[in-house]
Design a protein around this motif. Structure first.
Motif, PDB file in Angstrom:
ATOM      1  N   GLU A  29      -1.037  -0.324   2.379  1.00 48.00           N
ATOM      2  CA  GLU A  29      -0.528  -0.095   1.032  1.00 48.00           C
ATOM      3  C   GLU A  29      -0.384   1.389   0.720  1.00 48.00           C
ATOM      4  O   GLU A  29      -1.252   2.196   1.061  1.00 48.00           O
ATOM      5  CB  GLU A  29      -1.501  -0.729   0.041  1.00 48.00           C
ATOM      6  N   ARG A  34      -3.093   2.627   3.212  1.00 47.63           N
ATOM      7  CA  ARG A  34      -4.465   2.114   3.091  1.00 47.63           C
ATOM      8  C   ARG A  34      -4.504   0.646   3.512  1.00 47.63           C
ATOM      9  O   ARG A  34      -3.791  -0.191   2.969  1.00 47.63           O
ATOM     10  CB  ARG A  34      -4.937   2.245   1.648  1.00 47.63           C
ATOM     11  N   VAL A  36      -5.324  -3.027   3.429  1.00 49.96           N
ATOM     12  CA  VAL A  36      -5.817  -3.944   2.401  1.00 49.96           C
ATOM     13  C   VAL A  36      -6.027  -5.350   2.957  1.00 49.96           C
ATOM     14  O   VAL A  36      -6.604  -6.191   2.280  1.00 49.96           O
ATOM     15  CB  VAL A  36      -4.902  -3.978   1.159  1.00 49.96           C
ATOM     16  N   ILE A  95     -11.622  -1.945   7.410  1.00 46.10           N
ATOM     17  CA  ILE A  95     -12.032  -3.037   6.521  1.00 46.10           C
ATOM     18  C   ILE A  95     -13.410  -3.558   6.911  1.00 46.10           C
ATOM     19  O   ILE A  95     -14.272  -3.757   6.051  1.00 46.10           O
ATOM     20  CB  ILE A  95     -10.982  -4.167   6.520  1.00 46.10           C
ATOM     21  N   PRO A 102     -10.545  -4.754   0.478  1.00 47.03           N
ATOM     22  CA  PRO A 102      -9.185  -5.276   0.481  1.00 47.03           C
ATOM     23  C   PRO A 102      -8.941  -6.178  -0.713  1.00 47.03           C
ATOM     24  O   PRO A 102      -9.870  -6.726  -1.287  1.00 47.03           O
ATOM     25  CB  PRO A 102      -9.118  -6.068   1.783  1.00 47.03           C
ATOM     26  N   ARG A 103      -7.692  -6.311  -1.085  1.00 51.24           N
ATOM     27  CA  ARG A 103      -7.314  -7.237  -2.131  1.00 51.24           C
ATOM     28  C   ARG A 103      -6.741  -8.472  -1.456  1.00 51.24           C
ATOM     29  O   ARG A 103      -6.423  -8.436  -0.278  1.00 51.24           O
ATOM     30  CB  ARG A 103      -6.303  -6.610  -3.070  1.00 51.24           C
TER      31      ARG A 103
END
Length: 108
Positions: A29, A34, A36, A95, A102-103
């Protein structure tokens, strides 16, 4: 392969099987790329069988459904397996280390 979704400023990276199903997926992202999401279908299925699906989804996300042959409005770029693996390893390490949260994945 990879696709860019400009509405969310996200690069989606996909490893697909011979039938076009996504087996691993990474989402990067923003301009800093980044990570996610870095989800594996095999791991997702194991988590489901173990009753730990919510934990897996919240940490790594899920892979896209349906198979890529049914997607509309995407212009994927081909990647080598080495290019995908490089993105996968770096995203997964960030992660898994807990350096970021993360989303949930947005399905394509």
């Amino acid at each position: 392969m990879r696709c860019y979704w400009d509405e969310e400023d996200i690069w989606f990276y996909f490893e697909v099987d011979a039938e076009g199903w996504v087996i691993r997926q990474v989402e990067l992202e923003g301009p800093e790329l980044r990570p996610v999401a870095a989800a594996s279908l095999v791991e997702w299925q194991r988590a489901c069988d173990a009753g730990r699906l919510d934990e897996y989804d919240s940490r790594f996300g899920i892979t896209a459904e349906p198979p890529v042959s049914e997607w509309e409005g995407h212009d994927p770029e081909a990647l080598t397996s080495e290019e995908f693996e490089d993105v996968w390893v770096r995203a997964r390490c960030r992660i898994a280390s807990g350096q970021l949260t993360p989303r949930p994945i947005i399905s394509t």
